[in-house]
Scaffold this active site. Sequence first.
Site, PDB file in Angstrom:
ATOM      1  N   ASP A 132     -60.982  22.634  23.768  1.00 35.45           N
ATOM      2  CA  ASP A 132     -60.115  21.531  24.210  1.00 35.45           C
ATOM      3  C   ASP A 132     -60.745  20.916  25.453  1.00 35.45           C
ATOM      4  O   ASP A 132     -61.433  21.601  26.211  1.00 35.45           O
ATOM      5  CB  ASP A 132     -58.740  22.065  24.648  1.00 35.45           C
ATOM      6  CG  ASP A 132     -57.900  22.545  23.480  1.00 35.45           C
ATOM      7  OD1 ASP A 132     -58.349  22.452  22.332  1.00 35.45           O
ATOM      8  OD2 ASP A 132     -56.780  23.022  23.747  1.00 35.45           O
ATOM      9  N   ARG A 182     -64.265  16.425  18.460  1.00 33.22           N
ATOM     10  CA  ARG A 182     -62.896  15.985  18.157  1.00 33.22           C
ATOM     11  C   ARG A 182     -62.592  14.892  19.166  1.00 33.22           C
ATOM     12  O   ARG A 182     -62.640  15.126  20.369  1.00 33.22           O
ATOM     13  CB  ARG A 182     -61.922  17.160  18.323  1.00 33.22           C
ATOM     14  CG  ARG A 182     -60.479  16.746  18.025  1.00 33.22           C
ATOM     15  CD  ARG A 182     -59.551  17.951  18.041  1.00 33.22           C
ATOM     16  NE  ARG A 182     -59.205  18.335  19.385  1.00 33.22           N
ATOM     17  CZ  ARG A 182     -59.103  19.583  19.807  1.00 33.22           C
ATOM     18  NH1 ARG A 182     -59.364  20.598  19.015  1.00 33.22           N
ATOM     19  NH2 ARG A 182     -58.742  19.850  21.046  1.00 33.22           N
ATOM     20  N   HIS A 229     -52.620  10.102  16.319  1.00 39.26           N
ATOM     21  CA  HIS A 229     -51.485   9.780  15.434  1.00 39.26           C
ATOM     22  C   HIS A 229     -51.351   8.277  15.278  1.00 39.26           C
ATOM     23  O   HIS A 229     -50.362   7.790  14.753  1.00 39.26           O
ATOM     24  CB  HIS A 229     -50.179  10.332  16.034  1.00 39.26           C
ATOM     25  CG  HIS A 229     -50.285  11.757  16.418  1.00 39.26           C
ATOM     26  ND1 HIS A 229     -50.564  12.165  17.698  1.00 39.26           N
ATOM     27  CD2 HIS A 229     -50.199  12.872  15.678  1.00 39.26           C
ATOM     28  CE1 HIS A 229     -50.638  13.483  17.737  1.00 39.26           C
ATOM     29  NE2 HIS A 229     -50.419  13.937  16.527  1.00 39.26           N
ATOM     30  N   ARG A 291     -46.801  16.512  25.816  1.00 44.15           N
ATOM     31  CA  ARG A 291     -46.319  15.918  24.551  1.00 44.15           C
ATOM     32  C   ARG A 291     -45.193  14.927  24.834  1.00 44.15           C
ATOM     33  O   ARG A 291     -45.096  13.886  24.213  1.00 44.15           O
ATOM     34  CB  ARG A 291     -45.823  16.987  23.567  1.00 44.15           C
ATOM     35  CG  ARG A 291     -46.829  18.026  23.130  1.00 44.15           C
ATOM     36  CD  ARG A 291     -47.983  17.515  22.304  1.00 44.15           C
ATOM     37  NE  ARG A 291     -49.055  16.821  22.997  1.00 44.15           N
ATOM     38  CZ  ARG A 291     -50.047  17.394  23.666  1.00 44.15           C
ATOM     39  NH1 ARG A 291     -50.132  18.709  23.760  1.00 44.15           N
ATOM     40  NH2 ARG A 291     -50.990  16.664  24.251  1.00 44.15           N
TER      41      ARG A 291
HETATM   42  C1  LIG Z   1     -55.568  17.351  17.112  1.00 42.21           C
HETATM   43  C2  LIG Z   1     -55.386  16.895  18.519  1.00 42.21           C
HETATM   44  C3  LIG Z   1     -56.009  17.599  19.536  1.00 42.21           C
HETATM   45  C4  LIG Z   1     -55.862  17.169  20.865  1.00 42.21           C
HETATM   46  N1  LIG Z   1     -56.563  17.803  21.863  1.00 42.21           N
HETATM   47  C5  LIG Z   1     -56.559  17.281  23.099  1.00 42.21           C
HETATM   48  C6  LIG Z   1     -57.419  17.810  24.126  1.00 42.21           C
HETATM   49  O1  LIG Z   1     -58.152  18.776  23.929  1.00 42.21           O
HETATM   50  N2  LIG Z   1     -57.400  17.196  25.352  1.00 42.21           N
HETATM   51  C7  LIG Z   1     -56.599  16.102  25.616  1.00 42.21           C
HETATM   52  O2  LIG Z   1     -56.660  15.557  26.735  1.00 42.21           O
HETATM   53  N3  LIG Z   1     -55.760  15.632  24.668  1.00 42.21           N
HETATM   54  C8  LIG Z   1     -55.719  16.176  23.442  1.00 42.21           C
HETATM   55  N4  LIG Z   1     -54.876  15.642  22.485  1.00 42.21           N
HETATM   56  C9  LIG Z   1     -53.829  14.672  22.859  1.00 42.21           C
HETATM   57  C10 LIG Z   1     -54.367  13.242  22.903  1.00 42.21           C
HETATM   58  O3  LIG Z   1     -55.248  13.079  23.974  1.00 42.21           O
HETATM   59  C11 LIG Z   1     -53.232  12.216  23.041  1.00 42.21           C
HETATM   60  O4  LIG Z   1     -52.552  12.449  24.257  1.00 42.21           O
HETATM   61  C12 LIG Z   1     -52.200  12.242  21.934  1.00 42.21           C
HETATM   62  O5  LIG Z   1     -52.787  12.498  20.690  1.00 42.21           O
HETATM   63  C13 LIG Z   1     -51.443  10.886  21.882  1.00 42.21           C
HETATM   64  O6  LIG Z   1     -52.296   9.836  21.534  1.00 42.21           O
HETATM   65  P1  LIG Z   1     -52.431   9.267  20.028  1.00 42.21           P
HETATM   66  O7  LIG Z   1     -53.829   8.885  19.835  1.00 42.21           O
HETATM   67  O8  LIG Z   1     -51.929  10.293  19.080  1.00 42.21           O
HETATM   68  O9  LIG Z   1     -51.596   8.004  19.877  1.00 42.21           O
HETATM   69  P2  LIG Z   1     -50.676   7.006  20.668  1.00 42.21           P
HETATM   70  O10 LIG Z   1     -51.356   5.698  20.640  1.00 42.21           O
HETATM   71  O11 LIG Z   1     -50.218   7.550  21.973  1.00 42.21           O
HETATM   72  O12 LIG Z   1     -49.434   6.965  19.687  1.00 42.21           O
HETATM   73  C14 LIG Z   1     -49.573   6.573  18.319  1.00 42.21           C
HETATM   74  C15 LIG Z   1     -48.322   6.910  17.583  1.00 42.21           C
HETATM   75  O13 LIG Z   1     -48.105   8.317  17.548  1.00 42.21           O
HETATM   76  C16 LIG Z   1     -46.863   8.641  18.126  1.00 42.21           C
HETATM   77  N5  LIG Z   1     -47.025   9.802  19.024  1.00 42.21           N
HETATM   78  C17 LIG Z   1     -48.079  10.074  19.818  1.00 42.21           C
HETATM   79  N6  LIG Z   1     -47.846  11.187  20.536  1.00 42.21           N
HETATM   80  C18 LIG Z   1     -46.603  11.604  20.185  1.00 42.21           C
HETATM   81  C19 LIG Z   1     -45.787  12.668  20.594  1.00 42.21           C
HETATM   82  N7  LIG Z   1     -46.186  13.544  21.509  1.00 42.21           N
HETATM   83  N8  LIG Z   1     -44.561  12.770  20.033  1.00 42.21           N
HETATM   84  C20 LIG Z   1     -44.131  11.914  19.083  1.00 42.21           C
HETATM   85  N9  LIG Z   1     -44.868  10.868  18.671  1.00 42.21           N
HETATM   86  C21 LIG Z   1     -46.083  10.711  19.207  1.00 42.21           C
HETATM   87  C22 LIG Z   1     -46.474   7.435  18.991  1.00 42.21           C
HETATM   88  O14 LIG Z   1     -45.104   7.309  19.135  1.00 42.21           O
HETATM   89  C23 LIG Z   1     -47.073   6.299  18.222  1.00 42.21           C
HETATM   90  O15 LIG Z   1     -46.213   5.914  17.171  1.00 42.21           O
HETATM   91  C24 LIG Z   1     -55.014  16.061  21.164  1.00 42.21           C
HETATM   92  C25 LIG Z   1     -54.393  15.367  20.117  1.00 42.21           C
HETATM   93  C26 LIG Z   1     -54.568  15.753  18.819  1.00 42.21           C
HETATM   94  C27 LIG Z   1     -53.904  14.983  17.714  1.00 42.21           C
END
Ligand SMILES: Cc1cc2nc3c(=O)[nH]c(=O)nc-3n(C[C@H](O)[C@H](O)[C@H](O)COP(=O)(O)OP(=O)(O)OC[C@H]3O[C@@H](n4cnc5c(N)ncnc54)[C@H](O)[C@@H]3O)c2cc1C
Length: 309
Positions: A132, A182, A229, A291
């Site tokens: 991570d 990733r 997401h 989150r």
């Molecule tokens: C597999 C995976 C591994 C990750 N590992 C790391 C890591 O090692 N280090 C790090 O800094 N970050 C990590 N993250 C978190 C990442 O950096 C983002 O903070 C997080 O994924 C939100 O951004 P997004 O790209 O999903 O989309 P966004 O543009 O923020 O959101 C897109 C859509 O997804 C929905 N969504 C996003 N997050 C949530 C939530 N928590 N609850 C409900 N709905 C949500 C939003 O409402 C929106 O509709 C990881 C995420 C994933 C999916």
Amino acid sequence: MELSRNILLWASNNEWMKKHIPERKFVRRAVKRFMPGENVTDAIEAGRELMKNGIPATFTYLGENINELIEAENTAKQYVELLERIYKEQLDIEVSLKLTQIGFDLSFDKTLEYFEQVTHTAKKYGNNVFIDIEDSHYVDKTLTFYKEVKKDYDNAGLCLQSYLYRTMDDLKNMIDIKPWIRLVKGAYKEPADIAFPEKRKVDENYLMLSKYLLRQTKNEGIRVAYGTHDIKLQEQIKLEAERIGLEKENLEFQMLYGIKEREQMKLAEEGYNIRTLISYGKFWYPWYMRRLAERPANVGFVLKNLFSN
Ligand SMILES: Cc1cc2nc3c(=O)[nH]c(=O)nc-3n(C[C@H](O)[C@H](O)[C@H](O)COP(=O)(O)OP(=O)(O)OC[C@H]3O[C@@H](n4cnc5c(N)ncnc54)[C@H](O)[C@@H]3O)c2cc1C
């Protein structure tokens, strides 16, 4: 929106809250939305359900910024036992861990030793380990660490964040070691001199990095998992892959447990690789607050639990 994000990220680091919030029953109930349970068996049960629908998993045993090396040693042991169990039960589950959970604040060499115990076990069983990425203080050190690990372990991957201005350079500077990446947007609170303050720019940079990485997969076979997401962004990535002639089976998305489950299923049905990251463990507070910060509307869900019995 930005204000609520900042407050939630501040709360994720607050010592008093770290100690007291997890004791609250209504918060514990709300956490279940993102985490099947605190025990590994809860996580395995959730993983089995996903696998029935063709969705494999990545497991994270929650923890970060430990203070004693004995905790790091125990965490490494947990991961080794987990990998043995995954192998015995023939499950498609990879693991992903935080370096500060295995001593990165205390000793680089010890962290390497513990990490190698995990990645060595994974290699023995044909499995993989991702690192991570944490807040920006750790990025230089983590890149050095990953390059060191990659010399002996081709089954290790690294997470990178599109909110940092530096990420394209970081990628280009290590592309010769054929990293496994990733790609995520980034979950921490970072200053504007090192990270894009505007979400739109973070998304644009994500797409730009993805375009570069898709070509690396096409030409060099580099494994990349798009950890987001953001469905619009996923569509753009799919289109670009199609445009350059990259097959669906070479495109991988990763999403978190409990978020956009229907879309995860759809990706699997369409023939893309999709892996769900499932977290478990008792130390969920800072992870959970991040989150909430990603979607402050989630706080409403916590409050709803306050009023249900
Ligand atoms: C597999 C995976 C591994 C990750 N590992 C790391 C890591 O090692 N280090 C790090 O800094 N970050 C990590 N993250 C978190 C990442 O950096 C983002 O903070 C997080 O994924 C939100 O951004 P997004 O790209 O999903 O989309 P966004 O543009 O923020 O959101 C897109 C859509 O997804 C929905 N969504 C996003 N997050 C949530 C939530 N928590 N609850 C409900 N709905 C949500 C939003 O409402 C929106 O509709 C990881 C995420 C994933 C999916």
